[in-house]
Design an enzyme around this catalytic site. Structure first.
Site, PDB file in Angstrom:
ATOM      1  CG  HIS A   1      -2.036   0.974   1.131  1.00 29.79           C
ATOM      2  ND1 HIS A   1      -1.849   2.339   1.149  1.00 29.79           N
ATOM      3  CD2 HIS A   1      -3.370   0.778   0.994  1.00 29.79           C
ATOM      4  CE1 HIS A   1      -3.034   2.932   1.032  1.00 29.79           C
ATOM      5  NE2 HIS A   1      -3.971   2.016   0.935  1.00 29.79           N
TER       6      HIS A   1
ATOM      7  NE  ARG B   1      -2.699   7.376  -2.139  1.00 30.39           N
ATOM      8  CZ  ARG B   1      -2.852   6.182  -2.711  1.00 30.39           C
ATOM      9  NH1 ARG B   1      -2.722   6.052  -4.009  1.00 30.39           N
ATOM     10  NH2 ARG B   1      -3.143   5.127  -1.994  1.00 30.39           N
TER      11      ARG B   1
END
Ligand SMILES: Cc1cc2nc3c(=O)[nH]c(=O)nc-3n(C[C@H](O)[C@H](O)[C@H](O)COP(=O)(O)OP(=O)(O)OC[C@H]3O[C@@H](n4cnc5c(N)ncnc54)[C@H](O)[C@@H]3O)c2cc1C
Ligand code: SF4
Ligand code: SF4
Ligand code: FES
Lengths: 252, 659
Positions: free
Chosen positions: B257, B273
């Protein structure tokens, strides 16, 4: 400028920490509970999760404690840190004195050392308070879902954030006296389902569950729970509100 | 030894296990669930960002449907997944979200009117329609064409797990907590349950069942830096492997990740994000657009993680005393958004970094996050090799994710596969094959074997230390079997791990306490974890191509001609120090979406010889059926509904789509 940022800051020598840990294993009743002292060097960003694992890896492989997420999310690691219920995994040692006392949460069944059986108690409470949506109407999952006001969904989530860590119970005077008290965690759950329109139970139904001294009327409003809840749930407001609602029902 | 009977034994009380148990219970089966920890503490609770399902309620989700979700998932997988499974999944995900809504999950809802969102670093006004007001909304996640990720602030997994767990309490399903399955009871062709160790007393118990399901989650703890919980050690997968008959598939497909906080490895969600957060380097420069001009920070996870590591290697990392990292900047989202929709992120930053993310940047570096590989199953969840054994959730390789999982597709997989596999389990129990025919001698044998394994470890006074072996393994995996891989490093990892396996047979204990003895447990577990680590490292070494999360700097191209196949790792002989690898080809001629470019990342794949033929067939069929509705067209390309339980076959209603 960047090179200044990159230079490692000169750090003072690490503190030596002493952790006094309450040791007791119910499987060995012949050994009385004792406070055992361990010393370790503090490291930058050290949490009690890191400290306890270091002790177990290097000093005493038999030490029992519970961690799962180590991120303050799952509620496994509540213990008394210097006498106050807290999540050990997100307690930074730099926020504590160099002499730290750790003990298991009171009230819950002791498994060994710092490990207690909150899970069993929480399941029992969930069964007793029926902490699930009680819906009469069947929902078709092929159809568009029923709308809900966005603010309401957020308000329900506020109450849904409880991680069943048990800190509120450990801090609660009533729970220490009444083993059948549902505690702030239980009352908060009732508040959560009461707020949720998908749960079709009435206030009378909720009264059946918490309208006595093991429920909302057992609470002495000393708010130990509110101060220690690691998710900062609005326990004070919720309990006061429920009590008003339930008291009114009791008079009717 | 105590023997406990049930129709169905579910090993694992996370989202997948609980949901499968509920499905079987609703069909009248008697179900017992085992879990290392109270089920609500399972790692599913840590999922923050959300669950993908093509509801298409919000403006940015409009036009979404099963087809788009399917294609995003296949592209994300780098064509490594099973397209039938991806179809079953995309079709059932909306039903799963709606079911969870009915069970009380407080999904965030669409608010009619104008809102400001941050897209590509700029504030953008989005207007939501009044007809969608109050329906379930969605956020943007990497690798998706539409905003499809349904969420509950950033506590999605928590809300889902509590709702499903409470349903299982309502259904009266017993969960036996602090119990660890330590081996499977089987006779070489049929599984009859498991031998289970009570983690509080050390006692062994036999759980005998008509059907057994492994839903034990991921195995991230074989890595040093991981977002996984400390209980994610992969023991469920390991005991399946140790039968010698059951394969673990695609173990080399490990996801990293992009945004784990540095150095603790605790995750901050992709929602950061998705909601508009940016990645920055030591100069404060936003570097992702330089590499991925189109998807930028929101390319799939494998691509973003790789670009981040490359950027650090190019000297643009930020150095602190623990090493190098990059910055995640969510300050531009504003305090109100962070307090409302990214609360866990805020708490994590406060408690573990001592910073306020609405004013300061977050130090991040990619960390191990998800295991695409696992126990290989059919689309029904039946495990290869042993009848009566099923698997679902992260522990399984159902093969929805191929070589890269999209964010939000995993919690969705847990509930969707639970719904489907739970039904298959009930079907199995109701069939003649589901009769219970186990002999007590077999149960006793299996129990004795497990007991002997523990006592051998307890007796051993060898020179090795289990925590040290664990650390060596984790370090080897993170350094040599990480984001960027190379044949030499992989070979050295395999050699190191093999020697660790040998050394792990010589672990001496310092503490001989009975009952819950954490040291004994660690010594026992590390031997299992080493086998998993070898399956990952060896699978990665043999796979001389790059696909999804598996990136080989010495073989940077995706090679469909040679590698469009699934790795199957077996461990037939306990004395082996390396898995036996076999392969299972993917059939291009049955793909609805033949291999092509993902739309992000490199564009240099070596084609499979069947690809152009299949592409021509697909194009012709599409043209022929141009006037048919999309369901008819889809069914002609890849029929899948017959694989689903009857009650999950219906169309999903959507706003603006004719019913
Ligand atoms: C930090 C983090 C954030 C994530 N965020 C997202 C997200 O936003 N969206 C998304 O889609 N996915 C996300 N994921 C992935 C997703 O959460 C997991 O893949 C998923 O929840 C796994 O569910 P599961 O039921 O398969 O396993 P788990 O929830 O891990 O449950 C495993 C269960 O098995 C039990 N168990 C294990 N071994 C044994 C044994 N030997 N015997 C008995 N019981 C055993 C455990 O006690 C536990 O109950 C995230 C993952 C992480 C690590
Ligand atoms: S109310 Fe707060 S303190 Fe009590 S169990 Fe829930 S999270 Fe813990
Ligand atoms: S306010 Fe009530 S529930 Fe909270 S600690 Fe006091 S008595 Fe317990
Ligand atoms: S380990 Fe999960 S809250 Fe501390």
């Amino acid at each position: 400028m960047i090179s200044i940022f990159r230079r490692p800051a000169s750090s003072p020598p690490p503190r030596r920490l002493t952790l006094d840990i309450l040791r007791y294993n119910p499987a060995e009743p012949e050994r009385a509970p004792t406070l055992q002292a361990f010393t370790i060097d503090e490291a930058e960003g050290m949490t009690l999760f890191i400290a306890l694992n270091e002790i177990r890896a290097h000093q005493d492989p038999s030490l029992q404690f519970d961690f799962v997420c180590r991120a303050g999310i799952c509620g496994s690691c509540a213990m008394l840190v210097d006498g106050r219920p807290a999540l050990a995994c997100r307690t930074l040692t730099r926020d504590l004195n160099s002499h730290i006392t750790l003990a298991p949460l009171p009230f819950f069944e002791l498994i060994g050392d710092l490990s207690v059986n909150t899970g069993q108690w929480m399941r029992g409470t969930a069964e007793r308070l029926q902490t699930w949506i009680h819906a009469v109407d069947r929902v078709s999952i092929d159809e568009i879902e029923a709308p809900m006001a966005p603010e309401l969904a957020e308000a329900i989530y506020e109450l849904d954030r409880c991680i069943e860590c048990g800190c509120c119970i450990a801090a609660c005077g009533t729970a220490q006296m009444r083993p059948d008290f549902v505690g702030a965690v239980g009352l908060n759950k009732i508040a959560r389902f009461r707020l949720d329109p998908r749960d079709q139970r009435s206030d009378e139904d909720f009264y059946e569950l918490i309208g006595d001294d093991s429920g909302v009327f057992g609470c002495m409003s000393l708010l130990g729970c509110h101060d220690v809840c690691p998710k900062q749930l609005s326990l004070q407001t919720q309990i006061a509100f429920l009590r008003r609602k339930m008291a009114r029902l009791g008079f009717d | 030894m105590q023997i406990i009977h049930s129709d169905v034994l579910i090993i694992g009380g996370g989202l997948a296990g609980l949901r499968a148990g509920l499905a079987a219970r609703k069909r009248g089966q008697e179900v017992i669930i085992l879990s290392l920890v109270p089920p609500k503490r399972s790692h599913s609770a840590a999922a923050q960002g959300g669950m993908q399902a093509s509801l298409a309620n919000s403006t940015r989700g409009s036009g979404d449907n099963e087809d788009v979700h399917f294609e995003d998932t296949v592209r994300g997988s780098d064509w490594g997944n099973d397209q039938i499974v991806a179809r079953m999944f995309a079709h059932t995900a909306p039903k799963a979200v709606r079911e969870l809504a009915a069970w009380g999950v407080p999904w965030n809802r669409v608010q009619a009117g104008d809102h400001t969102a941050i897209i590509d670093g700029q504030p953008v006004t989005i207007s939501e329609s009044t007809t969608a007001h109050g329906l379930i909304t969605a956020r943007d996640f990497g690798g998706t064409k539409k905003w499809r990720t349904c969420y509950v602030s950033d506590g999605t997994g928590h809300a889902m797990l509590y709702a499903v767990s409470d349903q299982s309490i309502a259904a009266g399903i017993p969960v036996h907590e602090r119990m660890e399955a330590v081996s499977l009871i089987h006779d070489g062709s049929r599984c009859h349950g498991a031998i289970v160790r009570n983690l509080m007393t050390g006692e062994l118990v036999a759980y005998v069942a008509r059907a057994t399901c492994i839903a034990t989650g991921g195995f991230g703890r074989i890595y040093q830096s991981t977002t996984n919980a400390v209980i994610n050690e992969g023991i469920g997968a390991a005991i399946a492997l140790e039968t010698g008959i059951v394969p673990l598939a695609n173990m080399e497909a490990v996801q990293f990740h992009p945004t784990a906080i540095f150095p603790a490895g605790i995750l901050v969600t992709e929602g950061c994000r998705g909601d508009g957060g940016l990645l920055r380097d030591v100069d404060g420069h936003r570097f992702m657009p330089d590499y991925e001009p189109e998807k930028k920070e929101l390319a799939s996870r494998d691509v973003v993680s790789r670009r981040m590591e490359a950027h650090i290697q190019s000297g643009k990392g930020v150095r602190n005393r623990f090493g190098e990292h990059l910055w995640l900047d969510i300050t531009l989202l504003g305090e109100q958004h962070i307090n409302g929709k990214l609360r866990e992120v805020k708490e994590i930053c406060q408690h573990f970094l001592g910073i306020d993310p609405s004013r300061q940047w977050i130090p991040v570096r990619p960390a191990q996050h998800y295991s695409m590989g696992g126990i290989r199953t059919t689309p029904d969840g039946a495990v290869y090799g042993l009848q009566g054994l099923f698997s679902c959730g992260e522990a399984a390789c159902w093969d929805l994710h191929g070589f890269n999982r999209l964010g939000g597709n995993s919690v969705a997989e847990t509930v969707v596969s639970g719904m489907i596999v739970g039904e298959a389990i009930a079907d199995f129990c109701a069939s003649p094959a589901g009769e219970l025919t186990v002999s007590t001698a077999l149960i006793r044998d299996c129990g004795r074997q497990a007991a002997e394994e523990f006592s051998a470890i307890a007796r051993c006074s060898g020179p090795e230390n289990a925590s040290q072996l664990l650390r060596d393994m984790q370090q080897t995996m993170s350094q040599q079997v990480g984001i960027v891989r190379h044949g030499d490093a992989l070979q050295s990892a395999v050699d190191t791990l093999k020697s660790l396996i040998l050394r792990s047979r010589q672990i001496g204990l310092r503490c001989s306490r009975p009952g819950a003895n954490p040291e004994l447990l660690l010594a026992w577990r590390v031997r299992k974890m080493l086998k998993l680590a070898l399956c990952v490292a060896d699978g990665a070494l043999q796979r001389t191509e790059s696909r999804g999360a598996h990136f080989r700097s010495d073989h940077p191209q995706r090679n469909d001609a040679d590698w469009l196949k699934r790795t199957l790792a077996y461990w037939p002989d306990a004395e082996q120090t390396r898995p036996t690898l076999r392969y299972e080809a993917l059939d291009v001629l049955r793909m609805e979406l033949p291999p092509g470019w993902r739309g992000y990342g490199a564009r240099d794949a070596i084609d499979h010889p069947d690809t152009s033929r299949r592409q021509a067939e697909v194009d012709a069929l599409r043209q022929q059926l141009a006037s048919a509705d999309r369901n008819t067209r889809q069914a002609a390309l890849l029929a899948f509904r017959h694989h689903l339980p009857a009650h999950l076959r219906g169309d999903n209603a959507r706003l603006g789509e004719a019913p």
